[in-house]
Design a protein around this motif. Structure first.
Motif, PDB file in Angstrom:
ATOM      1  N   ASP A  79     -13.537   4.327  18.192  1.00 25.85           N
ATOM      2  CA  ASP A  79     -12.089   3.733  18.235  1.00 25.85           C
ATOM      3  C   ASP A  79     -11.853   2.557  17.317  1.00 25.85           C
ATOM      4  OD1 ASP A  79     -13.139   2.067  20.228  1.00 25.85           O
ATOM      5  OD2 ASP A  79     -11.282   2.049  21.923  1.00 25.85           O
ATOM      6  N   ASP A  80     -13.642   2.006  16.515  1.00 25.07           N
ATOM      7  CA  ASP A  80     -13.979   1.035  15.807  1.00 25.07           C
ATOM      8  C   ASP A  80     -13.432  -0.302  17.085  1.00 25.07           C
ATOM      9  OD1 ASP A  80     -15.073   0.034  13.412  1.00 25.07           O
ATOM     10  OD2 ASP A  80     -13.081   0.336  13.072  1.00 25.07           O
ATOM     11  N   SER A  81     -13.138  -0.112  18.551  1.00 24.34           N
ATOM     12  CA  SER A  81     -12.323  -1.887  18.795  1.00 24.34           C
ATOM     13  C   SER A  81     -13.841  -2.451  19.330  1.00 24.34           C
ATOM     14  CB  SER A  81     -11.837  -0.953  20.141  1.00 24.34           C
ATOM     15  OG  SER A  81     -12.564  -0.723  21.131  1.00 24.34           O
ATOM     16  N   ALA A  82     -15.556  -1.961  19.378  1.00 26.05           N
ATOM     17  CA  ALA A  82     -16.021  -2.308  20.067  1.00 26.05           C
ATOM     18  C   ALA A  82     -17.622  -2.205  18.976  1.00 26.05           C
ATOM     19  CB  ALA A  82     -16.508  -2.732  21.664  1.00 26.05           C
ATOM     20  N   ALA A  83     -18.599  -2.995  19.490  1.00 28.33           N
ATOM     21  CA  ALA A  83     -19.815  -2.477  18.692  1.00 28.33           C
ATOM     22  C   ALA A  83     -21.223  -2.455  19.927  1.00 28.33           C
ATOM     23  CB  ALA A  83     -20.532  -3.578  17.831  1.00 28.33           C
ATOM     24  N   VAL A  84     -21.887  -1.103  19.635  1.00 27.90           N
ATOM     25  CA  VAL A  84     -22.952  -1.006  20.949  1.00 27.90           C
ATOM     26  C   VAL A  84     -23.972  -0.808  19.873  1.00 27.90           C
ATOM     27  CG1 VAL A  84     -23.771   0.724  22.851  1.00 27.90           C
ATOM     28  CG2 VAL A  84     -21.714   0.574  22.133  1.00 27.90           C
ATOM     29  N   ALA A  85     -25.249  -1.671  21.033  1.00 26.10           N
ATOM     30  CA  ALA A  85     -26.766  -1.826  20.312  1.00 26.10           C
ATOM     31  C   ALA A  85     -27.425  -1.648  21.509  1.00 26.10           C
ATOM     32  CB  ALA A  85     -26.478  -3.401  20.100  1.00 26.10           C
ATOM     33  N   VAL A  86     -28.919  -1.259  21.122  1.00 27.48           N
ATOM     34  CA  VAL A  86     -29.870  -0.640  22.307  1.00 27.48           C
ATOM     35  C   VAL A  86     -30.655  -0.049  21.586  1.00 27.48           C
ATOM     36  CG1 VAL A  86     -29.982   1.511  23.518  1.00 27.48           C
ATOM     37  CG2 VAL A  86     -27.911   1.209  22.865  1.00 27.48           C
ATOM     38  N   SER A  87     -31.746  -0.944  22.481  1.00 24.83           N
ATOM     39  CA  SER A  87     -33.266  -1.428  22.129  1.00 24.83           C
ATOM     40  C   SER A  87     -34.324  -0.209  23.329  1.00 24.83           C
ATOM     41  CB  SER A  87     -33.988  -2.681  22.054  1.00 24.83           C
ATOM     42  OG  SER A  87     -34.436  -2.816  21.716  1.00 24.83           O
ATOM     43  N   VAL A  88     -34.824   0.570  22.241  1.00 28.68           N
ATOM     44  CA  VAL A  88     -35.243   1.438  23.146  1.00 28.68           C
ATOM     45  C   VAL A  88     -36.891   1.182  23.027  1.00 28.68           C
ATOM     46  CG1 VAL A  88     -36.331   4.087  23.202  1.00 28.68           C
ATOM     47  CG2 VAL A  88     -33.795   3.462  22.916  1.00 28.68           C
ATOM     48  N   ARG A  89     -37.476   0.484  24.614  1.00 32.33           N
ATOM     49  CA  ARG A  89     -39.439   0.275  24.250  1.00 32.33           C
ATOM     50  C   ARG A  89     -39.931   0.727  24.814  1.00 32.33           C
ATOM     51  NH1 ARG A  89     -37.525  -1.433  20.649  1.00 32.33           N
ATOM     52  NH2 ARG A  89     -37.519  -3.321  18.759  1.00 32.33           N
ATOM     53  N   ASP A  90     -41.100   1.918  25.137  1.00 25.77           N
ATOM     54  CA  ASP A  90     -42.060   2.275  25.857  1.00 25.77           C
ATOM     55  C   ASP A  90     -41.215   2.975  26.913  1.00 25.77           C
ATOM     56  OD1 ASP A  90     -44.153   0.570  25.099  1.00 25.77           O
ATOM     57  OD2 ASP A  90     -43.817  -0.314  25.720  1.00 25.77           O
ATOM     58  N   GLY A  91     -39.621   3.499  26.251  1.00 28.32           N
ATOM     59  CA  GLY A  91     -39.497   4.794  27.453  1.00 28.32           C
ATOM     60  C   GLY A  91     -38.241   3.917  28.649  1.00 28.32           C
ATOM     61  N   LYS A  92     -38.119   2.510  28.286  1.00 30.33           N
ATOM     62  CA  LYS A  92     -37.032   1.976  28.366  1.00 30.33           C
ATOM     63  C   LYS A  92     -35.627   1.613  27.679  1.00 30.33           C
ATOM     64  CE  LYS A  92     -40.326  -0.062  32.696  1.00 30.33           C
ATOM     65  NZ  LYS A  92     -40.259  -1.113  32.855  1.00 30.33           N
ATOM     66  N   ALA A  93     -34.758   1.188  27.890  1.00 30.86           N
ATOM     67  CA  ALA A  93     -33.629   0.666  27.148  1.00 30.86           C
ATOM     68  C   ALA A  93     -32.722  -0.342  27.365  1.00 30.86           C
ATOM     69  CB  ALA A  93     -32.892   1.509  26.190  1.00 30.86           C
ATOM     70  N   ILE A  94     -32.249  -0.911  27.083  1.00 36.42           N
ATOM     71  CA  ILE A  94     -31.558  -2.258  26.942  1.00 36.42           C
ATOM     72  C   ILE A  94     -30.605  -2.371  26.148  1.00 36.42           C
ATOM     73  CG2 ILE A  94     -33.183  -3.926  25.415  1.00 36.42           C
ATOM     74  CD1 ILE A  94     -32.054  -5.870  28.230  1.00 36.42           C
ATOM     75  N   ALA A  95     -28.968  -2.531  26.552  1.00 34.67           N
ATOM     76  CA  ALA A  95     -27.784  -1.751  25.115  1.00 34.67           C
ATOM     77  C   ALA A  95     -27.221  -3.323  25.511  1.00 34.67           C
ATOM     78  CB  ALA A  95     -27.517  -1.016  25.731  1.00 34.67           C
ATOM     79  N   TYR A  96     -26.823  -3.102  24.680  1.00 35.01           N
ATOM     80  CA  TYR A  96     -25.463  -4.488  24.767  1.00 35.01           C
ATOM     81  C   TYR A  96     -24.029  -4.304  23.988  1.00 35.01           C
ATOM     82  CZ  TYR A  96     -22.890  -8.960  24.030  1.00 35.01           C
ATOM     83  OH  TYR A  96     -22.103 -10.166  24.102  1.00 35.01           O
ATOM     84  N   PHE A  97     -22.790  -4.124  24.720  1.00 37.09           N
ATOM     85  CA  PHE A  97     -21.122  -3.635  24.638  1.00 37.09           C
ATOM     86  C   PHE A  97     -20.833  -5.197  24.545  1.00 37.09           C
ATOM     87  CE2 PHE A  97     -17.179  -3.222  25.494  1.00 37.09           C
ATOM     88  CZ  PHE A  97     -16.816  -1.526  24.771  1.00 37.09           C
ATOM     89  N   CYS A  98     -19.835  -4.655  22.846  1.00 39.66           N
ATOM     90  CA  CYS A  98     -19.712  -6.235  22.970  1.00 39.66           C
ATOM     91  C   CYS A  98     -17.958  -5.652  22.161  1.00 39.66           C
ATOM     92  CB  CYS A  98     -20.137  -7.407  21.689  1.00 39.66           C
ATOM     93  SG  CYS A  98     -19.540  -8.764  21.588  1.00 39.66           S
ATOM     94  N   ASP A  99     -16.830  -6.366  22.581  1.00 36.95           N
ATOM     95  CA  ASP A  99     -15.840  -6.161  21.488  1.00 36.95           C
ATOM     96  C   ASP A  99     -15.612  -7.598  20.555  1.00 36.95           C
ATOM     97  OD1 ASP A  99     -14.615  -8.008  23.257  1.00 36.95           O
ATOM     98  OD2 ASP A  99     -12.986  -6.897  23.937  1.00 36.95           O
ATOM     99  N   GLY A 100     -16.721  -8.040  20.717  1.00 38.19           N
ATOM    100  CA  GLY A 100     -15.800  -9.808  19.864  1.00 38.19           C
ATOM    101  C   GLY A 100     -15.173 -10.670  20.206  1.00 38.19           C
ATOM    102  N   ARG A 101     -14.654 -10.800  21.458  1.00 37.98           N
ATOM    103  CA  ARG A 101     -13.255 -11.583  21.326  1.00 37.98           C
ATOM    104  C   ARG A 101     -13.718 -11.901  23.294  1.00 37.98           C
ATOM    105  NH1 ARG A 101     -11.349  -7.174  19.018  1.00 37.98           N
ATOM    106  NH2 ARG A 101     -10.816  -6.166  21.664  1.00 37.98           N
TER     107      ARG A 101
END
Length: 222
Positions: A79-101
């Protein structure tokens, strides 16, 4: 003195004939037995059964057991209301969800060999995603009672996920940034638990000025 009579020629001939018949019968019987014995002892040639042609066993390919390659992904929600980033290393992941507000969530967890991941964060936040051909991650984020579909494409630096934490003038600062392909930034700066839009960072160096103090936002990996 009486004379003994000799057998007549007829009797002699009859005796000879009987002897000849007896000998002929004996030879015929012996010949039959010999032929039968010869057939029993010498069986005819036998045809060997053809050997079965060996079939080559087909071994199915072994499933891939290698973990997904290390990489970073970033994109926007459907819906273009937020952004998502995911970093993958050695079979593990960390993600960040953010709408900028004012809405954000950090999530983490494992990545299976098939590329699927189920990440969790505070307050029941969840990210369910699948790594598609190593080029993008598609999935959903559940946050604040809402579900957001998203697609995050593989990125190259300086795009990716950044974070900075520090204490400035007695306030605890925690900032998160998603640098999207093309240079767009979406971020939130949390001051003592109060979120607001984050100032821009220099993606080449990570430098950011907050309340007159220069901080460094570092790439985030699991």
């Amino acid at each position: 003195m009486a004379r003994t009579k000799r057998p007549g020629p007829l009797l002699t001939l009859l005796a000879g004939l009987l002897l000849g018949l007896f000998m002929l019968s004996l030879n015929a019987t012996t010949g039959t037995k010999s032929a039968a014995s010869s057939q029993e002892e010498s069986p005819g040639p036998t045809t060997a059964a053809p050997s079965p042609t060996p079939t080559k066993a087909t071994t199915p390919p072994a499933p891939s057991t290698s973990a997904p390659a290390d990489a970073d992904y970033a994109g926007r929600t459907d819906d273009d209301s937020a952004a998502v980033a995911v970093s993958v290393r050695d079979g593990k992941a960390i993600a960040y969800f953010c709408d900028g507000r004012d809405q954000e969530s950090w999530l983490k967890g494992g990545v299976k060999d098939d590329g699927t991941m189920k990440l969790t964060g505070k307050h029941g936040a969840k990210l369910n995603g699948t790594l598609e051909e190593g080029r993008r991650i598609g999935g959903t984020v559940d946050l604040g009672g809402q579900r957001y579909g998203f697609t995050a494409d593989k990125t190259v630096k300086p795009s990716g996920l950044y974070r900075a934490t520090a204490t400035v003038r007695g306030a605890m600062l925690d900032g998160g940034w998603i640098v999207l392909p093309g240079g767009e930034q979406v971020g939130i700066l949390d001051r003592d638990g109060k979120p607001s839009a984050a100032p821009r960072i220099d993606p080449e160096t990570g430098a950011v000025t907050i309340d007159g103090q220069t901080l460094t936002a570092w790439p985030v990996t699991p």
